[in-house]
Each structure stands twice: as structure tokens, then as C-alpha cells.
Write a protein that holds these residues in place. Structure first.
Motif, PDB file in Angstrom:
ATOM      1  N   SER A 136     -15.006 -22.598   5.987  1.00 42.77           N
ATOM      2  CA  SER A 136     -14.694 -22.798   6.738  1.00 42.77           C
ATOM      3  C   SER A 136     -13.083 -22.903   6.225  1.00 42.77           C
ATOM      4  O   SER A 136     -12.243 -22.414   7.431  1.00 42.77           O
ATOM      5  N   ARG A 137     -12.790 -22.597   4.633  1.00 40.51           N
ATOM      6  CA  ARG A 137     -11.300 -22.639   4.431  1.00 40.51           C
ATOM      7  C   ARG A 137     -10.699 -22.032   3.533  1.00 40.51           C
ATOM      8  O   ARG A 137     -11.086 -21.597   2.683  1.00 40.51           O
ATOM      9  N   ALA A 138     -10.204 -20.662   4.480  1.00 45.24           N
ATOM     10  CA  ALA A 138      -9.473 -19.514   3.958  1.00 45.24           C
ATOM     11  C   ALA A 138      -9.512 -19.736   2.686  1.00 45.24           C
ATOM     12  O   ALA A 138      -9.280 -19.015   1.442  1.00 45.24           O
ATOM     13  N   ASP A 139      -8.872 -20.281   2.296  1.00 45.54           N
ATOM     14  CA  ASP A 139      -7.579 -20.402   1.054  1.00 45.54           C
ATOM     15  C   ASP A 139      -8.573 -21.199   0.229  1.00 45.54           C
ATOM     16  O   ASP A 139      -8.619 -19.917  -1.426  1.00 45.54           O
ATOM     17  N   ARG A 140      -8.926 -21.354  -0.001  1.00 42.86           N
ATOM     18  CA  ARG A 140     -10.571 -21.658  -0.853  1.00 42.86           C
ATOM     19  C   ARG A 140     -11.419 -21.186  -1.455  1.00 42.86           C
ATOM     20  O   ARG A 140     -11.388 -20.312  -2.617  1.00 42.86           O
ATOM     21  N   LEU A 141     -11.912 -19.684   0.041  1.00 42.37           N
ATOM     22  CA  LEU A 141     -12.420 -18.613  -0.706  1.00 42.37           C
ATOM     23  C   LEU A 141     -11.300 -17.384  -1.241  1.00 42.37           C
ATOM     24  O   LEU A 141     -11.980 -16.695  -1.922  1.00 42.37           O
ATOM     25  N   THR A 142     -10.374 -17.058  -0.721  1.00 34.31           N
ATOM     26  CA  THR A 142      -9.590 -16.779  -1.592  1.00 34.31           C
ATOM     27  C   THR A 142      -9.055 -16.931  -3.402  1.00 34.31           C
ATOM     28  O   THR A 142      -8.838 -15.419  -3.995  1.00 34.31           O
ATOM     29  N   GLN A 143      -8.855 -18.063  -3.705  1.00 28.52           N
ATOM     30  CA  GLN A 143      -8.873 -18.220  -5.132  1.00 28.52           C
ATOM     31  C   GLN A 143     -10.392 -17.969  -5.792  1.00 28.52           C
ATOM     32  O   GLN A 143     -10.204 -17.662  -7.020  1.00 28.52           O
ATOM     33  N   VAL A 144     -11.534 -18.544  -4.935  1.00 27.32           N
ATOM     34  CA  VAL A 144     -13.652 -17.853  -6.063  1.00 27.32           C
ATOM     35  C   VAL A 144     -12.870 -16.725  -5.780  1.00 27.32           C
ATOM     36  O   VAL A 144     -13.479 -15.777  -6.880  1.00 27.32           O
ATOM     37  N   ALA A 145     -13.020 -15.463  -4.805  1.00 21.57           N
ATOM     38  CA  ALA A 145     -12.572 -14.116  -4.945  1.00 21.57           C
ATOM     39  C   ALA A 145     -12.428 -13.404  -6.244  1.00 21.57           C
ATOM     40  O   ALA A 145     -11.552 -12.880  -7.038  1.00 21.57           O
ATOM     41  N   ASP A 146     -10.436 -14.698  -6.088  1.00 17.21           N
ATOM     42  CA  ASP A 146      -9.691 -14.224  -6.929  1.00 17.21           C
ATOM     43  C   ASP A 146     -10.164 -14.505  -8.535  1.00 17.21           C
ATOM     44  O   ASP A 146      -9.783 -13.102  -9.620  1.00 17.21           O
ATOM     45  N   ASP A 147     -11.192 -15.347  -8.498  1.00 21.36           N
ATOM     46  CA  ASP A 147     -11.954 -15.667  -9.766  1.00 21.36           C
ATOM     47  C   ASP A 147     -12.220 -14.628 -10.769  1.00 21.36           C
ATOM     48  O   ASP A 147     -12.918 -14.010 -11.646  1.00 21.36           O
ATOM     49  N   ILE A 148     -13.063 -14.310  -9.428  1.00 22.76           N
ATOM     50  CA  ILE A 148     -14.479 -13.265  -9.683  1.00 22.76           C
ATOM     51  C   ILE A 148     -14.223 -12.480  -9.652  1.00 22.76           C
ATOM     52  O   ILE A 148     -14.502 -11.470 -10.614  1.00 22.76           O
ATOM     53  N   ALA A 149     -13.058 -11.266  -9.105  1.00 27.02           N
ATOM     54  CA  ALA A 149     -12.180 -10.139 -10.012  1.00 27.02           C
ATOM     55  C   ALA A 149     -11.717 -10.026 -10.710  1.00 27.02           C
ATOM     56  O   ALA A 149     -11.606  -9.699 -11.985  1.00 27.02           O
ATOM     57  N   GLY A 150     -11.456 -11.364 -11.174  1.00 31.43           N
ATOM     58  CA  GLY A 150     -10.768 -11.359 -12.683  1.00 31.43           C
ATOM     59  C   GLY A 150     -11.816 -11.610 -13.980  1.00 31.43           C
ATOM     60  O   GLY A 150     -11.199 -10.840 -14.753  1.00 31.43           O
ATOM     61  N   LEU A 151     -12.679 -12.104 -13.290  1.00 36.32           N
ATOM     62  CA  LEU A 151     -14.081 -11.728 -14.487  1.00 36.32           C
ATOM     63  C   LEU A 151     -14.993 -10.177 -14.366  1.00 36.32           C
ATOM     64  O   LEU A 151     -16.500 -10.154 -14.616  1.00 36.32           O
ATOM     65  N   GLY A 152     -14.225  -8.860 -13.152  1.00 30.51           N
ATOM     66  CA  GLY A 152     -14.757  -8.256 -12.950  1.00 30.51           C
ATOM     67  C   GLY A 152     -15.972  -7.773 -11.844  1.00 30.51           C
ATOM     68  O   GLY A 152     -16.274  -6.671 -12.020  1.00 30.51           O
TER      69      GLY A 152
END
Length: 246
Positions: A40-56
Motif C-alpha cells: 500500500s505504501r509507494a515510497d517503500r516499494l520505490t526503495q526496494v525497486a531501487d535496491d533490486i536495480a542496484g543489484l542488476g
């Protein structure tokens, strides 16, 4: 050819903004899956998406309230619109509010039923047709649905009456669904963690104390299940901390 077992697959993980959901999303991305992150919280999802992108890896946020059927339908459709298909669903949303029947409120009971049962049912109902299609069209020739439950579904303790009710119901639902989807090549599994060091356990109080699992420990169990060869189905997996007696 990629040596990642989930290369080309798409996973949808609920409650993916933190805890077990976020750890599972990262694990599945490492296995090659593109991941739709639902919470439900978009801000938390964006952080996790960024973390995953940083891992390739690749992940997209899907912010939605799925305690109602319309929200769940829209969320699954958004994931399909963004990633094209759905091969793996992990229902990891849950809330644990422990108290006696004398001292709790009906509102707390209703919150647990909404998060632990209704959200799972609505997302599952919306996703099952797409999992069946993925199983019949993908190179893996199998799809996976994993529900994250709890040891409380097997061992009820004082103060956990309605939480245990939701978890026992989750187990029964998962087993029935497993039998229904056998012929469709959709594996249905339940992972039952014991006490874990996540936000879910913030109100354990006197009920805590045992050596807790990490979110990554539960994610490892889920990753193990969904990366098996299609001839293997791991339908139940209970994971406790080494010091947890119950």
C-alpha cells in the motif's frame, strides 16, 4: 543460456515494502525473475525497486490496497501491464495483533482477517488464471503460488486466537488449492515461519523471546521452493529459529 532458474519469469510479491516480502523480492530477482512489488505504501516499494536495480535486477512498484476484490484485480492487471505475464505469486502480507479476547477489540480482529485472509484470497483469485497460462506457455512449464503462513497455524497459544484462526485457515485454503491446480501445473505451497525479526512481530511482548529468524531466512525457503525442477513440488515448509520450542 542463462543459468538463473527464474530467467524470463515474472513474480508478484505482496507486502513487498519490507520484511519477508522485500527479502523475497530480492531473492527472486537474484534468481532471474522480474518482480512486481505490491504493497500500500509507494515510497517503500520505490526503495526496494531501487535496491533490486542496484543489484542488476528488475522490479516495478504496484501500490494498492488489496483487501478488497477490485483493488486486487487492478493490482494484478497493473503487474501484467508492466511486466507482461505472471509465473510466481507470493502472498506474504500479514499482521499479528496478540491479545486476549477480553482485552482486544473487534477492530483488531477485523484487521487481521482483512490482511491475513481477505487480501490473500482476492489476490489469489485475480492471479490464478494468469499462473495457469504461464505454466502452459513458459519454458519452465510450471508456475508457483506460495502463501506465507506461520507456525501459529499449527500451534495455538494464549492471546493468539484470531491470528491462529487466520493461519490455520490459510493452511487449509492452500492445501485445497494445491489439489485443484495439480492438473494445471501450478504448484501451490505454504511456508510457515516461526518468530521472525520483522515488523510483524513488533507487538510480541511476553510472547517473544525465542531466537528469531531473519526475513532472509524465510526468503531462502521461498526461493528454494520456486526454483525446483517442475517434477518436484515442495508443498509445505516450516522454518523455525534454532531456539524456538513451539
Amino acid at each position: 543460456m542463462s543459468d538463473q532458474p527464474l530467467d524470463g519469469a515474472v513474480a508478484l510479491v505482496t507486502e513487498a515494502g519490507g520484511g519477508i516480502g522485500a527479502a523475497t523480492a530480492r531473492r527472486l530477482a537474484r534468481e532471474g525473475a522480474a518482480v512486481a512489488l505490491l504493497a500500500s505504501r509507494a515510497d517503500r516499494l520505490t526503495q526496494v525497486a531501487d535496491d533490486i536495480a542496484g543489484l542488476g535486477g528488475h522490479a516495478v512498484p504496484v501500490a494498492a490496497d488489496v483487501t478488497g476484490p477490485d483493488g486486487a484485480e487492478d493490482a494484478v492487471q497493473e503487474a501484467l501491464d508492466k511486466l507482461g505475464r505472471l509465473d510466481v505469486l507470493v502472498n506474504s502480507a500479514g499482521i499479528m495483533l496478540l491479545n486476549s479476547a477480553l482485552h482486544t477489540t473487534v477492530e483488531e480482529w477485523d484487521r487481521m482477517v482483512a490482511r491475513n485472509v481477505e487480501a490473500m484470497l482476492h489476490v489469489t483469485h485475480a492471479a490464478v488464471p494468469h499462473l495457469i497460462y504461464a505454466a502452459s506457455t513458459s519454458p519452465r512449464q510450471v508456475a508457483d503460488l506460495v502463501n506465507v503462513g506461520s507456525t501459529a497455524g499449527r500451534v495455538a497459544r494464549r492471546g493468539s486466537s484470531v491470528y491462529s484462526l487466520t493461519q490455520a485457515g490459510l493452511n487449509a485454503f492452500t492445501e485445497s488449492l494445491r489439489q485443484e491446480l495439480l492438473g494445471e501445473r501450478v504448484r501451490v505451497s505454504v511456508v510457515e515461519p516461526g518468530l521472525a525479526d520483522t515488523e510483524l512481530n513488533d507487538r510480541l511482548g511476553e510472547f517473544g523471546g525465542a531466537g528469531a529468524l531473519r526475513a532472509e531466512d524465510v526468503a531462502d525457503a521461498i526461493g528454494y521452493i520456486v526454483t525446483r525442477d517442475r517434477r518436484v513440488a515442495v508443498n509445505q515448509l516450516m522454518v523455525r529459529g534454532g531456539d524456538q520450542a513451539w
